[in-house]
Design an enzyme around this catalytic site. Structure first.
Site, mmCIF file in Angstrom:
data_model
loop_
_atom_site.group_PDB
_atom_site.id
_atom_site.type_symbol
_atom_site.label_atom_id
_atom_site.label_comp_id
_atom_site.label_asym_id
_atom_site.label_seq_id
_atom_site.Cartn_x
_atom_site.Cartn_y
_atom_site.Cartn_z
ATOM 1 N N SER A 190 0.835 -1.204 0.000
ATOM 2 C CA SER A 190 0.000 0.000 0.000
ATOM 3 C C SER A 190 0.874 1.261 0.000
ATOM 4 O O SER A 190 1.662 1.454 -0.904
ATOM 5 C CB SER A 190 -0.963 -0.038 1.191
ATOM 6 N N ASP A 192 -2.112 6.173 -4.063
ATOM 7 C CA ASP A 192 -0.990 5.439 -3.475
ATOM 8 C C ASP A 192 -0.623 4.269 -4.391
ATOM 9 O O ASP A 192 -1.276 4.062 -5.419
ATOM 10 C CB ASP A 192 -1.334 5.003 -2.046
#
Length: 462
Positions: free
Chosen positions: A106, A250
């Site tokens: 992530s 992201d």
């Protein structure tokens, strides 16, 4: 160097010692545990798992290890290769698969990677299932397939396109209105798979795209967490290009942030607020976010006649609460949009499409849109923990101190005052107490945080 095992998966830094970092041995062990759990859970003669990864440097190595471990267990793999977290979530039910693994850390820096685990619905596992997998991993209780029963690998690189088509077909995404608006948008894909998916989605909507860091090579040009201090390049480019706004995601494309036309942050907390404002204007209903998210979502929900509820921190907790309350939209204040009409997972592609429709209908600038919402300011702090600190005792003492206020204890301690709030919780991933505050000005939020920190230090005799 770190290895963190939790109910949602395993993540760590690449290299180092087995059991202390995410080494090849640890990746194989955990993939084996997940595959073994699937075999026990579904008791089927043949299982299928969808796998996709973000573009980080270690991705291809971890992918090869995980894919071939599942093959060794006799499980068939549909390999999406470079993909996004929400794309894998969408693919699992479309393929009638029994589960999914997303290889991504992530927003963590490039030295990190992780295995995120999905069930047959393409949703993150609940706590009980995750705990079972951890037990299997600890016991090495694996039974691999005979040579005639090995799994197969089927490459499939079509799913980002399929995901985009699914988004464009959502009833509340007005493709014609967006196309007529002739938007110009700068995209920062942090050199991961957002650099593939977001420009492709935008071009399908007739948006003029200016790409920044959209080469999926895994060399993140800045800290990949989409916070203001990391986003100076795109802020400057939005102004220079006279763009309508900027989009930042992201590395695995489940967190979404916008840059206003003046180069200022729209505010990650307000991604969900804006999308919820649009959806609630079309469909009456409820919303959910976690306890650490902005009060602005509650305000917007109540303006539209809906009910807002807060869950414990963590996507799986938000999803559970959304299902309980039949929420029409929800998510997390870190820019995670969960829209059930698509699927129960944070999805930046859905967020972009809803936001663009909202903007096209409003006919205002992104700065004007942001200024139309209640203005709250957050302060995010932490206290480093030492082994001798009684964290649970500290939280109980704070709960008792403020018992006359509106106190919630489903995840740490949240104290809601009339004009502001504070949320104290032990981090699941670091040895810290997180201290989030929100108020009507930055100074008030900062002051409240410092006051609470002093009170905790006094209780703990720090």
């Amino acid at each position: 160097m770190t290895l963190i095992k939790s109910i949602s998966g395993i993540r760590g830094t690449i290299g180092g010692n087995v059991g202390e970092n995410l080494t090849p041995i640890d990746a194989v062990k955990f993939a084996s545990a997940y595959g073994t759990w699937l075999k026990k859970e579904y008791n089927k003669s043949k299982l299928t798992v969808v796998i996709g990864r973000d573009a980080r440097i270690s991705g291809a190595m971890i992918q090869s290890l995980v894919v071939n471990t599942l093959v060794g267990l006799g499980i068939d793999v549909i390999d999406l290769d470079l993909s996004t977290t929400p794309t894998v979530e969408v693919a699992v039910p479309l393929e009638n698969a029994d589960g999914g693994i997303i290889l991504t850390a992530s927003h963590n820096p490039k030295q990190w990677n992780a295995l995120k685990l999905l069930n047959h619905k393409g949703e993150f596992l609940n706590g009980a299932d995750g705990a079972q997998i951890l037990e299997i991993a600890e016991s090495d209780d694996f039974d691999f397939a005979d040579v005639d029963d090995l799994g197969t690998v089927t490459p499939n690189d079509t799913y980002i396109t399929k995901h985009i088509e699914e988004v464009l077909n959502l009833p509340l995404v007005d493709v014609d209105a967006i196309k007529k608006a002739n938007f110009k948008v700068v995209v920062d894909g942090v050199n991961s798979t957002g650099g593939i998916a977001i420009p492709q989605l935008l071009r399908a909507l007739n948006v003029d795209v200016v790409e920044l860091y959209c080469e999926p090579n895994g060399h993140f040009p800045h800290n990949p967490e989409p916070l203001k201090e990391h986003l100076t390049d795109i802020s400057e480019l939005v102004v220079k290009e006279k763009a309508d706004f900027g989009i930042v995601v992201d590395p695995d494309v489940d967190r979404l942030a916008f840059i206003c036309d003046d180069g200022e942050m729209f505010g990650e907390e307000y991604t969900l607020v804006a999308c919820a404002d649009y959806v609630l204007g079309k469909v009456k209903g409820n919303t959910v976010s976690n306890l650490s998210s902005s009060r602005a979502l509650r305000d917007v929900t109540e303006k539209h006649g809906g009910t807002y509820q807060a869950s414990a921190v963590g996507e799986v907790n938000v999803v559970i609460k959304m299902k309980e309350t039949n929420a029409v939209i929800g998510g997390e204040g870190n820019g995670g949009i969960i829209y059930p009409d698509s699927h129960y997972g944070r999805d930046s592609l859905v967020g972009v499409a809803l936001f663009l429709t909202h903007l096209a209908e409003k006919g205002m600038t992104v700065r004007e849109l942001r200024d139309s919402y209640p203005s709250y300011f957050m302060s995010k702090n932490k206290i480093q923990l030492t082994p001798e600190l009684d964290v649970d005792g500290i939280l109980k003492a704070m709960e008792a101190k403020y018992k006359s206020e509106d106190v919630t204890t489903i995840d740490g301690v949240k104290i809601d005052f009339a004009e502001n709030w504070v949320h104290l919780r032990k981090s699941n991933t670091e040895p810290i107490i997180r201290i989030y505050t929100e108020a009507k000005s930055q100074q008030e939020a900062d002051d409240l945080a410092q006051r609470i920190i002093k009170e905790i230090e006094a209780i703990a005799n720090l």
